[in-house]
Design a protein around this motif. Structure first.
Motif, PDB file in Angstrom:
ATOM      1  N   THR A 287       0.776  -1.086  -0.056  1.00  0.00           N
ATOM      2  CA  THR A 287       0.094  -0.102   0.182  1.00  0.00           C
ATOM      3  C   THR A 287       1.039   1.259   0.039  1.00  0.00           C
ATOM      4  O   THR A 287       1.764   1.484   1.096  1.00  0.00           O
ATOM      5  N   THR A 288       0.827   1.936  -1.039  1.00  0.00           N
ATOM      6  CA  THR A 288       1.580   3.088  -1.111  1.00  0.00           C
ATOM      7  C   THR A 288       1.051   4.428  -2.048  1.00  0.00           C
ATOM      8  O   THR A 288       0.355   3.925  -2.809  1.00  0.00           O
ATOM      9  N   THR A 289       1.378   5.682  -1.461  1.00  0.00           N
ATOM     10  CA  THR A 289       0.702   6.589  -2.654  1.00  0.00           C
ATOM     11  C   THR A 289       1.907   7.203  -3.164  1.00  0.00           C
ATOM     12  O   THR A 289       1.811   8.605  -3.821  1.00  0.00           O
ATOM     13  N   LYS A 290       2.933   6.846  -2.999  1.00  0.00           N
ATOM     14  CA  LYS A 290       4.111   7.559  -3.207  1.00  0.00           C
ATOM     15  C   LYS A 290       4.774   6.917  -4.551  1.00  0.00           C
ATOM     16  O   LYS A 290       4.717   5.605  -4.795  1.00  0.00           O
ATOM     17  N   SER A 291       5.282   7.619  -5.627  1.00  0.00           N
ATOM     18  CA  SER A 291       5.564   7.129  -6.792  1.00  0.00           C
ATOM     19  C   SER A 291       6.643   6.359  -6.779  1.00  0.00           C
ATOM     20  O   SER A 291       6.954   5.306  -7.460  1.00  0.00           O
TER      21      SER A 291
HETATM   22  P1  ADP Z   1       5.819   3.990   1.517  1.00  0.00           P
HETATM   23  O1  ADP Z   1       6.370   4.907   2.826  1.00  0.00           O
HETATM   24  O2  ADP Z   1       6.810   3.177   1.045  1.00  0.00           O
HETATM   25  O3  ADP Z   1       4.864   4.286   0.709  1.00  0.00           O
HETATM   26  P2  ADP Z   1       4.742   2.862   3.811  1.00  0.00           P
HETATM   27  O4  ADP Z   1       3.996   1.549   4.259  1.00  0.00           O
HETATM   28  O5  ADP Z   1       5.746   3.185   5.020  1.00  0.00           O
HETATM   29  O6  ADP Z   1       5.407   2.713   2.534  1.00  0.00           O
HETATM   30  O7  ADP Z   1       3.534   3.746   3.988  1.00  0.00           O
HETATM   31  C1  ADP Z   1       2.476   3.498   3.101  1.00  0.00           C
HETATM   32  C2  ADP Z   1       1.524   4.629   2.894  1.00  0.00           C
HETATM   33  O8  ADP Z   1       1.088   5.275   3.962  1.00  0.00           O
HETATM   34  C3  ADP Z   1       2.275   5.871   2.304  1.00  0.00           C
HETATM   35  O9  ADP Z   1       2.670   5.913   1.221  1.00  0.00           O
HETATM   36  C4  ADP Z   1       1.414   7.149   2.935  1.00  0.00           C
HETATM   37  O10 ADP Z   1       0.402   7.454   1.990  1.00  0.00           O
HETATM   38  C5  ADP Z   1       0.688   6.645   3.775  1.00  0.00           C
HETATM   39  N1  ADP Z   1       1.367   7.170   5.195  1.00  0.00           N
HETATM   40  C6  ADP Z   1       2.247   6.570   6.226  1.00  0.00           C
HETATM   41  N2  ADP Z   1       2.470   7.631   7.071  1.00  0.00           N
HETATM   42  C7  ADP Z   1       1.720   8.586   6.946  1.00  0.00           C
HETATM   43  C8  ADP Z   1       1.598   9.906   7.576  1.00  0.00           C
HETATM   44  N3  ADP Z   1       2.391   9.946   8.738  1.00  0.00           N
HETATM   45  N4  ADP Z   1       0.673  10.982   7.040  1.00  0.00           N
HETATM   46  C9  ADP Z   1       0.174  10.621   5.770  1.00  0.00           C
HETATM   47  N5  ADP Z   1       0.089   9.499   5.218  1.00  0.00           N
HETATM   48  C10 ADP Z   1       0.941   8.454   5.828  1.00  0.00           C
END
Ligand code: ADP
Length: 672
Positions: free
Chosen positions: A623-627
């Protein structure tokens, strides 16, 4: 052992008077009237001091001095020339042959004795130790001082009363006296005063010990003529430093400075008129001055390079370079500049006076004036010079102390800085180690997580395939003929392959479960602090405020420190990234003793928060929202926390951002 002195003089009166006075002052004295006998005496034993007349019946004292310096016995002795010759030529010859002092006859007996003591002291025999006299009625304190001084390399003699001390000072000739201010009978101040009034002891450095804290005690000590005072409460080191300083300050005159601040003054009279010179010499000698006579400016300058004087009387009109030019040269030479110059002229000539003062003269008198005028002007100039010399010494002393203080301060600051740098270096090393460890564990965790996910994802299709093969085998039993044999063989083969794949998946699972999980009792607050340092070590986060709120009541918690730190670092980094474009950027990390059995760690940010649909899948892998995100960070966090028997969850903040909460059991169940 007393210092040995050889007196070479053809005048019986001189020999007798010097012998008596030097003997009383504690010297071992030998006297001889001729150069020949002097040679014999020098061949027999070594001397520390030789007092030498210049004109002797069978030779020249300066020639003998030349022989001595050339190594014919006592070559290192201090030599004082004693002569009726006031001529500059004699003085210069004597001093350049290696005399340490040149005293004009008739001499001041006290001065000769005192200089004798000074000369012997400033040239101590090799290996000899300086003797310090302690006058102190408390035996305990006296012994304590004695021990410290002896440890510092001094020889020590002691007296318990002022009277006894004065007797010892005269007979043993110590290099310095340390005297207690408070003594039965005559007290320390009185002892100091008596020493100062005694011609032979006048130059003996005195340190007065004051018992009281009041400032007046210091003033009284210096008033009495002490060179320094030390409070009895102060450390012995202070006393040792003062002692070394006063001993240094009496060690020989400096260039350009008259030989002594007390004692007869040397006056150089420069005039081409023989009659006037003789008159001046007679008048000033009667006053106790040591007078040297020069016939020209050139001669005067030659003498000044060999022996400093206290005052110069300078005739204006002379053949050769003349009074004005002589004065200009004296005042143009840094080491001579301080010597007062009094110009003499035969005429009451305003013009000449102004010229003389222009050339740097300090005063001006008419030769026709009364000798009374001359005497008082000379005295005034000498007083002024003495005043200036003393002030300069005080200024130098103060400047030295100031310098020492500045140096000490700088050293202290440098040391403090070094300590900070070392500490930082140590921290850096520690940090690098932690980072490396963390990176290592991170890699393993990521691999483990991939393996776990793979195992999970493969298991379902594999089960489906196995089930299908099982059914196919069952159905193939009803088939017949060549074809039937081939099909069941294929089914058997496929089943073997699925069984192997199942074994691989089981191995993967085992591998995941066997990951390093060693635990120890840790101070969780320290673990959190280190994790914050690791998580915030990057320029990207510099403009984010980090607030830490740690609960001091936390008991030690059984954890794998590196894994818990990895959880926190992941949470911190996610928070920083989320806040990158936020208006307000504050990261708050806290610990709290939640119940007697559990602790809670919170990581809270002021970022944009999380969409509801992402929120439900947050702890699922990928699960990720980052490119460029992997989407396994939070999954790893969860598996670590759960492996510790804890929980991790997220709650939106009231105003902005989210808070991750990690609950850990304090006494983790062994089989959890
Ligand atoms: P990644 O950082 O590689 O995307 P993570 O499992 O660490 O993978 O995080 C998953 C997703 O959770 C992130 O892509 C983000 O969208 C969301 N996320 C995590 N921590 C936060 C936060 N503190 N504030 C907003 N969104 C968050």
């Amino acid at each position: 052992m007393s210092a040995r002195v050889l007196i070479v003089d053809d005048s019986l009166t001189v020999r007798m008077s010097l012998m008596e006075a030097l003997f009383e002052a504690g010297f071992a004295v030998t006297t001889v009237p001729t150069v020949a006998e002097a040679r014999e005496a020098l061949a027999l034993e070594p001397f520390e001091l030789i007092i030498l007349d210049v004109r002797l019946p069978d030779g020249d004292g300066i020639d003998l001095l030349g022989e001595i310096r050339a190594g014919k016995g006592s070559s290192g002795a201090a030599v004082m020339l004693l002569s009726t010759e006031a001529e500059v030529r004699d003085r210069v010859r004597g001093l350049s042959t290696g005399a340490d002092e040149y005293v004009g006859k008739p001499y001041d007996l006290n001065y000769v004795i005192q200089r004798a003591a000074e000369l012997v002291r400033s040239a101590p025999a090799p290996g000899s130790r300086e003797t310090v006299l302690i006058i102190e009625d408390s035996v305990t304190y006296r012994e304590q001082l004695k021990e410290a001084l002896e440890a510092a390399g001094y020889a020590v003699i002691g007296a318990s009363t002022g009277e006894e001390g004065l007797r010892l000072a005269a007979s043993a000739r110590p290099a310095a006296v340390i005297v207690d201010g408070q003594l039965p009978g005559i007290d320390g101040g009185a002892v100091t005063r008596r020493i100062r009034m005694d011609a032979a002891l006048r130059h003996l450095p005195c340190i007065l010990l004051t018992g009281s804290e009041e400032r007046e005690a210091e003033v009284r000590a210096l008033d009495a003529g002490a060179d320094a005072f030390v409070r009895k409460g102060e450390e012995i080191d202070v006393l040792l430093a003062r002692l070394a300083a006063v001993l240094r300050s009496v060690d020989g005159p400096r260039v350009g400075e008259a030989s002594s601040l007390v004692g007869p003054r040397k006056i150089l009279a420069v005039d081409d008129s023989e009659t006037y010179l003789q008159q001046v010499a007679q008048e000033l000698r009667a006053e106790g001055y040591d007078v040297a006579l020069a016939r020209s400016g050139e001669e005067a300058l030659e003498l000044l390079t060999a022996q400093p004087v206290d005052c110069i009387l300078l005739d204006l009109m002379m053949p050769g370079i003349g009074g004005h030019e002589t004065c200009r040269r004296i005042k143009g030479t840094p080491i001579l500049r301080g010597i007062p110059v009094i110009m003499l002229t035969a005429l009451e000539n305003r013009e000449a006076m102004i010229q003389g003062l222009d050339a740097g003269a300090d005063d001006y008198i008419s030769k026709s004036s009364d000798f009374e005028v001359l005497r008082s002007r000379v005295l005034a100039q000498i007083r002024r010079k003495q005043f200036e010399d003393e002030n300069r010494l005080i200024r130098e002393h103060l400047a030295q102390k100031e310098l020492e203080a500045v140096e000490a301060r700088a050293t202290r600051e440098l040391e403090a800085l070094e300590a900070v740098l070392n500490e930082r270096k140590r921290n850096e090393v520690e940090m690098n180690k932690l980072q490396a460890e963390l990176a290592h564990v991170s890699r393993w965790n990521a691999m483990g997580m991939m393996a776990a996910t793979l195992a999970h994802e493969l298991n379902q299709p594999l089960t489906a395939v196995s089930n299908f093969l099982e059914a196919a085998r069952h159905m193939s039993k009803n088939l017949e003929g060549q074809q039937a044999g081939n099909i069941s063989e294929m089914i058997e083969n496929a089943m073997k392959q699925t069984a192997r794949t199942g074994a691989i998946i089981r191995n993967l699972r085992e591998f995941i479960e066997k990951r390093e999980t060693s635990r120890s009792l840790e101070n969780l607050n320290r673990v959190v602090e280190e994790a914050i340092a690791l998580g915030t070590a990057g320029a990207l986060y510099n403009d984010t405020r980090v607030e830490v709120d740690l609960d001091a009541r936390l008991p030690p918690v059984m954890v794998n420190k590196v894994q818990i730190q990895q959880v926190l670092v992941n949470l911190c980094r996610n928070a920083f990234e989320a806040m990158k474009s936020a208006r307000r950027r504050v990261l708050t990390v806290g610990t709290r003793l939640e119940t007697p059995e559990t602790v809670m760690i919170t990581v809270s940010d002021t970022g944009p928060g999380i969409d509801p649909d992402v929120m439900t899948r947050l702890f699922q892998p990928f699960t990720t929202t980052k490119s460029e995100g992997m989407g396994i960070g939070l999954k790893i966090c969860q598996s670590i926390v759960e492996a510790h028997g804890g929980e991790i969850w997220i709650t939106p903040n009231e105003d902005e951002g989210v808070t991750f909460r990690v609950r850990l059991p304090i006494d983790e169940d062994e089989d959890a």
